[in-house]
Design an enzyme around this catalytic site. Structure first.
Site, short mmCIF file in Angstrom:
data_model
loop_
_atom_site.label_atom_id
_atom_site.label_comp_id
_atom_site.label_asym_id
_atom_site.label_seq_id
_atom_site.Cartn_x
_atom_site.Cartn_y
_atom_site.Cartn_z
N SER A 131 0.84 -1.20 0.00
CA SER A 131 0.00 0.00 0.00
C SER A 131 0.87 1.24 0.00
O SER A 131 0.37 2.35 0.03
CB SER A 131 -0.91 0.02 1.23
N HIS A 154 -4.39 -4.29 -4.11
CA HIS A 154 -4.38 -3.93 -2.69
C HIS A 154 -5.71 -4.29 -2.06
O HIS A 154 -6.72 -3.61 -2.25
CB HIS A 154 -4.09 -2.43 -2.54
N GLU A 166 -8.27 -2.29 -4.52
CA GLU A 166 -7.65 -1.22 -5.30
C GLU A 166 -6.67 -1.85 -6.29
O GLU A 166 -5.83 -2.66 -5.90
CB GLU A 166 -6.90 -0.26 -4.38
N ASN A 205 -6.76 4.51 1.73
CA ASN A 205 -5.95 4.84 2.92
C ASN A 205 -5.46 6.29 2.90
O ASN A 205 -5.21 6.86 3.95
CB ASN A 205 -4.77 3.88 3.06
#
Length: 393
Positions: A131, A154, A166, A205
Site C-alpha cells: 500500500s 491492494h 484497489e 488509505n
C-alpha cells in the site's frame, strides 16, 4: 474473452496473505501459500519439512479457526496447500497469478521478484499487495515481460468481508493483464474495483488516514475525549457504529501510525502534509506503551472486569468510560437516512456540530482536491470509502 484465474500463489502467510488465500479458495481457486523458513530452527528441526513450512501451516490452521470466519466453509481450506520459499518455489511454475503480501521492505520485495522471474511462466501475472511502495521501484532490474505482467492488487482486511480491491498499474502493465485481473476481481472474488494511481497509500488509505488524523488533531484542539468523538463520528456521520477510535483499535494503531508516517514522509508537496503528522499521544501509545488496539487487548479502549475503560490521552492510563453528557444526548436525537443524519449533525448547536463540520468539510475538500492526483474521478474516491471504510456516503 479473458481466461479465468484457476491457480494462485500467495507469498506471505500473515494476516493479509492468509486472508487472500482463503478468499481465493472460497472462489474455488487452488492456492499455494508460501512463507519463509522460520529463522531460528535447530539443525535437527531444519531437516523436518513440517517445521520448515511452519509459518504457512500455522497460518492456515489459524485461518480455519478465525472469527468472523474467513472461509465460507471449512472444506474450502482443502484447496490451499502450504510450503516455504526455499523448498517449494517450484510449486509456482504453473500458477496464473502470484500475489506477494510480505513485509513492506523494498529490498526484500525486489529479491523475491528476482526469484519469481526465474520461476514462473512467461504469462504469469505478478501482483503486490503493497500500500506504500511505487511500482517503478519494485520492478527495477526486472525484464520487460515481468513489468508487462506486474500490477498492484491492494486488498482490505478482513479480505472476505471488505468489498474494496484497489488496482494500480505501472507504465508498462499490459492492458490485457489488467482486464483479466478486473474480471477475476468482479466475477470470481465479488470485489468492487477502484482504479488508483501510483501515489502513496493509493485512494482509500490516503483519504481515510487524512480523515482519521484530522479527527485526532481536531479532538486535541477542541479538548474533547475519545468517547465524545466516537459519539459524533459513528452513525450520526454516516460512518460505521465503531466510529473513529473503536475502528482504529480494530485495525491496529501500529498500522495507522505506519500509514500516516508513510504519507508524511512521501507527500512533501501536499498542502495538508502537517495533518499526517501523528499526534504525540498516538506515537507514545504505539512506540512506548505498546498499546496497539484489540491485538494487544488495549488501545483507546480496554475491556476490564468493571466494564469498558478509556485511555486518558494526557496520562496514558485507563479510566472508566465517561464523555460529555450533552454531546451524547444530542447525538441520540440524530436519526433518518444517512443524508438526513449528516445534515442534522452539522446543524447541531455547540461543540458536536462544530467538531463534525470541521472534520467533514476538511475531509471532503481534501478529497476533492486529490482528483486527478490519486484517481481519475470522484466516484472512485466515494467507492473506496464506502467499500474499504464502510462509510455509508
Amino acid at each position: 474473452m479473458t481466461d479465468p484465474i484457476r491457480r494462485v500463489g500467495v507469498i506471505g502467510a500473515g494476516v493479509m496473505g492468509s486472508g487472500i488465500a482463503a478468499h481465493f479458495a472460497n472462489a474455488g481457486v487452488e492456492v499455494v501459500l508460501l512463507d519463509i523458513v522460520p529463522p531460528n530452527l535447530s539443525d535437527e528441526e531444519k531437516k523436518d519439512p513440517k517445521k520448515r513450512s511452519a509459518f504457512a501451516e500455522g497460518a492456515l490452521a489459524k485461518t480455519k479457526k478465525a472469527k468472523p470466519a474467513l472461509f465460507f466453509h471449512k472444506q474450502n481450506a482443502s484447496l490451499v496447500s502450504t510450503g516455504n520459499l526455499e523448498d517449494h518455489l517450484d510449486l509456482l511454475k504453473d500458477v496464473d497469478l502470484v500475489i506477494e503480501a510480505i513485509i513492506e521492505n523494498l529490498d526484500i520485495k525486489r529479491s523475491l521478484f528476482e526469484k519469481l522471474e526465474k520461476t514462473v511462466r512467461a504469462d504469469t501475472i505478478i501482483a503486490s499487495n503493497t500500500s506504500g511502495l511505487k511500482i517503478e521501484d519494485m520492478v527495477e532490474g526486472r525484464g520487460e515481460g515481468f513489468a508487462k505482467n506486474f500490477l498492484v492488487m491492494h486488498f482490505f482486511n478482513p479480505v472476505r468481508y471488505m468489498k474494496l480491491l484497489e488496482l494500480v498499474v505501472g507504465p508498462k502493465t499490459d492492458p490485457a493483464v489488467l482486464e483479466r485481473v478486473v474480471r477475476c476481481a468482479g466475477e470470481q472474488l465479488g470485489k468492487g474495483v477502484v482504479m488508483g494511481k501510483d501515489t502513496p497509500n493509493f485512494v482509500g488509505n490516503r483519504i481515510g488516514c487524512h480523515s482519521m488524523m484530522l479527527t485526532m488533531h481536531t479532538m486535541e484542539a477542541m479538548r474533547l475525549e475519545p468517547e465524545d468523538v466516537d459519539a459524533i463520528t459513528g452513525k450520526p456521520m454516516a460512518h460505521p457504529k465503531s466510529a473513529s477510535f473503536r475502528t482504529a483499535d480494530m485495525v491496529g494503531l501500529d498500522t495507522f501510525l505506519h500509514v500516516t508516517d508513510n504519507c508524511y514522509a512521501a507527500l512533501t508537496d501536499d498542502e495538508e502534509r502537517d495533518v499526517f503528522q501523528a499526534p504525540g499521544f498516538l506515537r507514545k501509545m504505539v512506540e512506548e506503551k505498546k498499546l496497539l488496539g484489540n491485538k494487544t487487548k488495549g488501545g483507546f479502549y480496554k475491556k476490564t472486569k468493571e466494564g469498558i475503560f478509556t485511555l486518558d490521552l494526557k496520562t496514558l492510563e485507563y479510566r472508566p468510560k465517561g464523555g460529555d453528557a450533552d454531546i451524547k444526548k444530542a447525538m441520540k436525537g440524530i436519526k433518518g437516512s444517512p443524508a438526513e443524519r449528516v445534515r442534522k449533525l452539522v446543524a447541531t448547536e455547540g461543540k458536536a456540530g462544530e467538531f463534525a463540520w470541521k472534520v467533514l468539510s476538511g475531509s471532503l475538500a481534501y478529497a476533492a482536491r486529490r482528483i486527478p492526483e490519486i484517481a481519475d474521478d470522484v466516484e472512485s474516491v466515494d467507492n473506496a470509502m464506502k467499500w474499504g471504510y464502510n462509510w455509508e456516503l
